[in-house]
Write a protein that holds these residues in place. Structure first.
Motif, PDB file in Angstrom:
ATOM      1  N   SER A 110     -42.674 -46.862 -15.385  1.00  0.00           N
ATOM      2  CA  SER A 110     -43.091 -47.789 -14.346  1.00  0.00           C
ATOM      3  C   SER A 110     -42.137 -47.860 -13.156  1.00  0.00           C
ATOM      4  CB  SER A 110     -43.234 -49.208 -14.936  1.00  0.00           C
ATOM      5  OG  SER A 110     -41.964 -49.687 -15.360  1.00  0.00           O
ATOM      6  N   GLU A 111     -41.041 -47.136 -13.208  1.00  0.00           N
ATOM      7  CA  GLU A 111     -40.067 -47.175 -12.119  1.00  0.00           C
ATOM      8  C   GLU A 111     -40.677 -46.663 -10.818  1.00  0.00           C
ATOM      9  OE1 GLU A 111     -36.895 -44.880 -13.674  1.00  0.00           O
ATOM     10  OE2 GLU A 111     -35.928 -46.565 -14.652  1.00  0.00           O
ATOM     11  N   LYS A 112     -40.428 -47.396  -9.741  1.00  0.00           N
ATOM     12  CA  LYS A 112     -40.933 -47.003  -8.440  1.00  0.00           C
ATOM     13  C   LYS A 112     -39.763 -46.909  -7.470  1.00  0.00           C
ATOM     14  CE  LYS A 112     -45.491 -49.093  -9.132  1.00  0.00           C
ATOM     15  NZ  LYS A 112     -46.463 -50.112  -8.664  1.00  0.00           N
ATOM     16  N   ILE A 113     -39.469 -45.693  -7.025  1.00  0.00           N
ATOM     17  CA  ILE A 113     -38.348 -45.497  -6.114  1.00  0.00           C
ATOM     18  C   ILE A 113     -38.794 -44.956  -4.761  1.00  0.00           C
ATOM     19  CG2 ILE A 113     -36.706 -45.140  -7.993  1.00  0.00           C
ATOM     20  CD1 ILE A 113     -36.901 -42.144  -7.448  1.00  0.00           C
ATOM     21  N   TRP A 114     -40.088 -44.599  -4.642  1.00  0.00           N
ATOM     22  CA  TRP A 114     -40.557 -43.978  -3.396  1.00  0.00           C
ATOM     23  C   TRP A 114     -40.977 -45.051  -2.399  1.00  0.00           C
ATOM     24  CZ3 TRP A 114     -38.946 -39.322  -2.929  1.00  0.00           C
ATOM     25  CH2 TRP A 114     -38.770 -38.524  -4.059  1.00  0.00           C
ATOM     26  N   LYS A 115     -39.982 -45.727  -1.838  1.00  0.00           N
ATOM     27  CA  LYS A 115     -40.250 -46.757  -0.845  1.00  0.00           C
ATOM     28  C   LYS A 115     -39.060 -46.854   0.099  1.00  0.00           C
ATOM     29  CE  LYS A 115     -38.570 -50.299  -4.083  1.00  0.00           C
ATOM     30  NZ  LYS A 115     -38.899 -51.515  -4.829  1.00  0.00           N
ATOM     31  N   GLY A 116     -39.295 -47.476   1.262  1.00  0.00           N
ATOM     32  CA  GLY A 116     -38.220 -47.654   2.221  1.00  0.00           C
ATOM     33  C   GLY A 116     -37.687 -46.337   2.760  1.00  0.00           C
ATOM     34  N   PHE A 117     -36.374 -46.198   2.727  1.00  0.00           N
ATOM     35  CA  PHE A 117     -35.698 -45.025   3.274  1.00  0.00           C
ATOM     36  C   PHE A 117     -35.731 -43.828   2.325  1.00  0.00           C
ATOM     37  CE2 PHE A 117     -31.374 -43.247   4.757  1.00  0.00           C
ATOM     38  CZ  PHE A 117     -31.975 -42.459   5.735  1.00  0.00           C
ATOM     39  N   MET A 118     -36.046 -44.079   1.057  1.00  0.00           N
ATOM     40  CA  MET A 118     -35.959 -43.036   0.035  1.00  0.00           C
ATOM     41  C   MET A 118     -36.817 -41.792   0.352  1.00  0.00           C
ATOM     42  SD  MET A 118     -34.481 -42.164  -2.783  1.00  0.00           S
ATOM     43  CE  MET A 118     -34.707 -41.085  -4.213  1.00  0.00           C
ATOM     44  N   PRO A 119     -38.079 -41.928   0.769  1.00  0.00           N
ATOM     45  CA  PRO A 119     -38.860 -40.717   1.077  1.00  0.00           C
ATOM     46  C   PRO A 119     -38.226 -39.872   2.181  1.00  0.00           C
ATOM     47  CG  PRO A 119     -40.301 -42.617   0.873  1.00  0.00           C
ATOM     48  CD  PRO A 119     -38.910 -43.144   0.878  1.00  0.00           C
ATOM     49  N   TRP A 120     -37.652 -40.518   3.181  1.00  0.00           N
ATOM     50  CA  TRP A 120     -37.007 -39.795   4.268  1.00  0.00           C
ATOM     51  C   TRP A 120     -35.768 -39.038   3.766  1.00  0.00           C
ATOM     52  CZ3 TRP A 120     -39.570 -39.433   8.731  1.00  0.00           C
ATOM     53  CH2 TRP A 120     -40.537 -40.408   9.025  1.00  0.00           C
ATOM     54  N   ILE A 121     -34.978 -39.707   2.925  1.00  0.00           N
ATOM     55  CA  ILE A 121     -33.806 -39.048   2.338  1.00  0.00           C
ATOM     56  C   ILE A 121     -34.256 -37.818   1.559  1.00  0.00           C
ATOM     57  CG2 ILE A 121     -31.909 -39.273   0.658  1.00  0.00           C
ATOM     58  CD1 ILE A 121     -31.888 -42.253   1.217  1.00  0.00           C
ATOM     59  N   ALA A 122     -35.319 -37.990   0.761  1.00  0.00           N
ATOM     60  CA  ALA A 122     -35.789 -36.910  -0.109  1.00  0.00           C
ATOM     61  C   ALA A 122     -36.292 -35.704   0.685  1.00  0.00           C
ATOM     62  CB  ALA A 122     -36.881 -37.431  -1.042  1.00  0.00           C
ATOM     63  N   ILE A 123     -37.062 -35.950   1.751  1.00  0.00           N
ATOM     64  CA  ILE A 123     -37.579 -34.844   2.564  1.00  0.00           C
ATOM     65  C   ILE A 123     -36.432 -34.094   3.235  1.00  0.00           C
ATOM     66  CG2 ILE A 123     -38.993 -34.224   4.566  1.00  0.00           C
ATOM     67  CD1 ILE A 123     -40.757 -36.693   3.857  1.00  0.00           C
ATOM     68  N   ALA A 124     -35.492 -34.860   3.796  1.00  0.00           N
ATOM     69  CA  ALA A 124     -34.324 -34.231   4.431  1.00  0.00           C
ATOM     70  C   ALA A 124     -33.520 -33.437   3.402  1.00  0.00           C
ATOM     71  CB  ALA A 124     -33.442 -35.297   5.077  1.00  0.00           C
ATOM     72  N   TYR A 125     -33.415 -33.973   2.212  1.00  0.00           N
ATOM     73  CA  TYR A 125     -32.653 -33.316   1.136  1.00  0.00           C
ATOM     74  C   TYR A 125     -33.329 -32.021   0.692  1.00  0.00           C
ATOM     75  CZ  TYR A 125     -29.441 -33.453  -2.902  1.00  0.00           C
ATOM     76  OH  TYR A 125     -28.448 -33.204  -3.826  1.00  0.00           O
ATOM     77  N   ALA A 126     -34.658 -32.023   0.678  1.00  0.00           N
ATOM     78  CA  ALA A 126     -35.400 -30.801   0.344  1.00  0.00           C
ATOM     79  C   ALA A 126     -35.147 -29.713   1.388  1.00  0.00           C
ATOM     80  CB  ALA A 126     -36.893 -31.109   0.248  1.00  0.00           C
ATOM     81  N   LEU A 127     -35.158 -30.105   2.662  1.00  0.00           N
ATOM     82  CA  LEU A 127     -34.892 -29.151   3.739  1.00  0.00           C
ATOM     83  C   LEU A 127     -33.446 -28.664   3.697  1.00  0.00           C
ATOM     84  CD1 LEU A 127     -36.832 -30.886   6.654  1.00  0.00           C
ATOM     85  CD2 LEU A 127     -37.453 -28.752   5.489  1.00  0.00           C
ATOM     86  N   GLU A 128     -32.538 -29.557   3.345  1.00  0.00           N
ATOM     87  CA  GLU A 128     -31.137 -29.174   3.158  1.00  0.00           C
ATOM     88  C   GLU A 128     -31.024 -28.117   2.065  1.00  0.00           C
ATOM     89  OE1 GLU A 128     -26.974 -29.053   2.024  1.00  0.00           O
ATOM     90  OE2 GLU A 128     -28.068 -29.209   3.910  1.00  0.00           O
ATOM     91  N   GLY A 129     -31.774 -28.307   0.981  1.00  0.00           N
ATOM     92  CA  GLY A 129     -31.771 -27.320  -0.098  1.00  0.00           C
ATOM     93  C   GLY A 129     -32.262 -25.969   0.377  1.00  0.00           C
ATOM     94  N   LEU A 130     -33.279 -25.979   1.244  1.00  0.00           N
ATOM     95  CA  LEU A 130     -33.833 -24.731   1.773  1.00  0.00           C
ATOM     96  C   LEU A 130     -32.831 -24.019   2.684  1.00  0.00           C
ATOM     97  CD1 LEU A 130     -37.461 -24.400   3.153  1.00  0.00           C
ATOM     98  CD2 LEU A 130     -35.567 -23.148   4.165  1.00  0.00           C
ATOM     99  N   GLY A 131     -32.115 -24.791   3.511  1.00  0.00           N
ATOM    100  CA  GLY A 131     -31.204 -24.202   4.478  1.00  0.00           C
ATOM    101  C   GLY A 131     -29.874 -23.760   3.900  1.00  0.00           C
ATOM    102  N   TYR A 132     -29.228 -24.634   3.123  1.00  0.00           N
ATOM    103  CA  TYR A 132     -27.887 -24.319   2.636  1.00  0.00           C
ATOM    104  C   TYR A 132     -27.885 -23.135   1.676  1.00  0.00           C
ATOM    105  CZ  TYR A 132     -27.370 -25.382  -2.324  1.00  0.00           C
ATOM    106  OH  TYR A 132     -27.411 -25.302  -3.699  1.00  0.00           O
ATOM    107  N   ILE A 133     -28.980 -22.972   0.921  1.00  0.00           N
ATOM    108  CA  ILE A 133     -28.990 -21.968  -0.142  1.00  0.00           C
ATOM    109  C   ILE A 133     -28.971 -20.543   0.398  1.00  0.00           C
ATOM    110  CG2 ILE A 133     -31.480 -21.634  -0.437  1.00  0.00           C
ATOM    111  CD1 ILE A 133     -28.744 -22.065  -3.174  1.00  0.00           C
TER     112      ILE A 133
END
Length: 398
Positions: free
Chosen positions: A197-220
């Motif tokens: 039932s945990e819900k973490i996809w709210k507020g700033f979290m989705p933005w952090i996650a999308i940026a983090y995914a792109l960071e993973g794509l670039g740094y690797i």
């Protein structure tokens, strides 16, 4: 105050990340030039090997988010299988065999990273020692530095196969030490209903996650091809393998240093600073293909990629302090998605243009876009929160 037991727990976590991240995941980078010379692997095929590991890492990170019971036992089995996959790279032959082994290494490595991080963060939080959590991630840099030291010695004296076997022996020592240090650790087991039932996809979290995914794509792109990029510069070929040691030297202290800075200044500001420095590090080999340029690139890469992992994970956990496993698993999963795509695109670009320059420009551009997206998300979230606060105050006044 940290005592012997707490220190043992932290050291054990560091050693597990040495195996799961520094060796199992990243040792391919310094070994890759030796493998390519001996086997004739193309850049595209090397990208496939890297992506196979990251596909596995994605599966492992996602899987870890559903583990609520017996995490310590599962972690032990993952460590065993992970070590066997390292030995397998040196003892078995064939592209398809290597692809399967890299996939297995990725699955078990992803599970090890999430379970180790979340279990140790929960342990430290229970003893009010959260400020020590950054030290866990120094295991990534330590593993990178060790592989950077051992690989050129073993590969030059023997062969790239012996380099994998040697790293396998080192991994066994790390795992056995951790199992001894963690013998009394009783991890917190989450209630399954609460976990679902945990819900973490709210507020700033989705933005952090999308940026983090792109960071993973670039740094690797740098994370996969750095040593080979330097190896392709004829005058710097002798320094190529040791650039990975410089990455490790930059990475080892980066986690605690960035966590300290994040505690003094705005977390988003510090994460942004790390993104900017990483973009500079990614494009440096193009701007300055000299010994100074490539070694500065290696250092900035090591210092920033571990810092971004540490700060993003820690900051998200601050936003959701009771949901360590979900937060770490979710972020690691989206990060892994980016990593799957990055080496494939970079391999295609490098093959088409007969140079890594376009691949590096692509990677730098992606990380820069990730930063812009994160800052935009922070602005939008703050604006929304301010508006909601204003409405709430106005309603109370009525």
């Amino acid at each position: 105050m940290i005592n012997r037991q707490h220190a043992g727990m932290i050291i054990g976590g560091i050693l597990f990340l040495v195996v799961a991240m520094g060796i199992s995941r990243f040792a391919l980078t310094p070994i890759l030039p030796f493998m390519r010379e001996d086997t004739g692997l193309s850049v595209e095929t090397a990208g496939m090997l890297a992506s196979a590991n990251y596909v596995g890492y994605f599966i492992g990170a996602l899987w870890a988010g559903f583990i609520s019971q017996h995490p310590k036992a599962i972690l032990g089995w993952c460590a065993l299988i992970n070590v066997l996959s390292i030995f397998g790279m040196g003892l078995l032959d064939g592209l398809w065999v290597w692809l399967v082994l890299r996939l297995i290494a990725g699955i078990t490595g992803g599970l090890m990273f999430v379970l180790t991080s979340s279990m140790l963060m929960d342990y430290l939080a229970g003893y009010l020692l959260t400020k020590w959590s950054g030290y866990i991630f120094s295991g990534i840099g330590l593993g990178i530095a060790l592989s950077g030291i051992f690989v050129p010695v073993l590969a030059s004296s023997f062969s790239w196969q012996e380099a994998w076997v040697g790293l396998g022996v080192l991994s066994v020592l790390c795992v056995l030490t951790t199992l001894f240090l963690w013998r009394k650790l009783t991890p917190y087991e989450q209630d399954k209903k609460a976990f679902v039932s945990e819900k973490i996809w709210k507020g700033f979290m989705p933005w952090i996650a999308i940026a983090y995914a792109l960071e993973g794509l670039g740094y690797i792109v740098t994370g996969t091809f750095l040593v080979d990029i330097i190896h392709e510069i004829h005058d710097l070929r002798d320094y190529a393998a040791y650039s990975w040691v410089v990455v490790g030297i930059g990475a080892i202290p980066s986690a605690p240093v960035w966590i300290m800075l994040m505690s003094k200044y705005s977390p988003v500001r510090m994460i942004s600073a790390a993104y900017v420095l990483q973009v500079i590090g990614i494009v440096l080999p193009i701007v300055s293909p000299s010994i100074f340029g490539v070694m500065a690139s290696a250092f900035l890469f090591g210092m920033t990629f571990v810092g971004i992992v540490t700060m993003t994970t820690s900051y998200a956990r601050q936003l959701f302090p009771t949901k360590s496993a979900s937060v770490v698993s979710s972020l690691t999963t989206v990060y892994a998605l980016g990593q799957i795509v990055g080496p494939l695109i970079a391999g295609k670009l490098a093959s088409y243009y007969k140079s890594y320059d376009v691949a590096l420009l692509f990677a730098g551009g992606v990380v820069a876009f990730a930063l812009i997206l994160m800052l935009f998300g922070k602005w939008k979230t703050t604006e929304r929160e301010d508006a909601e606060s204003y409405v709430a105050v106005k309603n109370i006044a009525k």
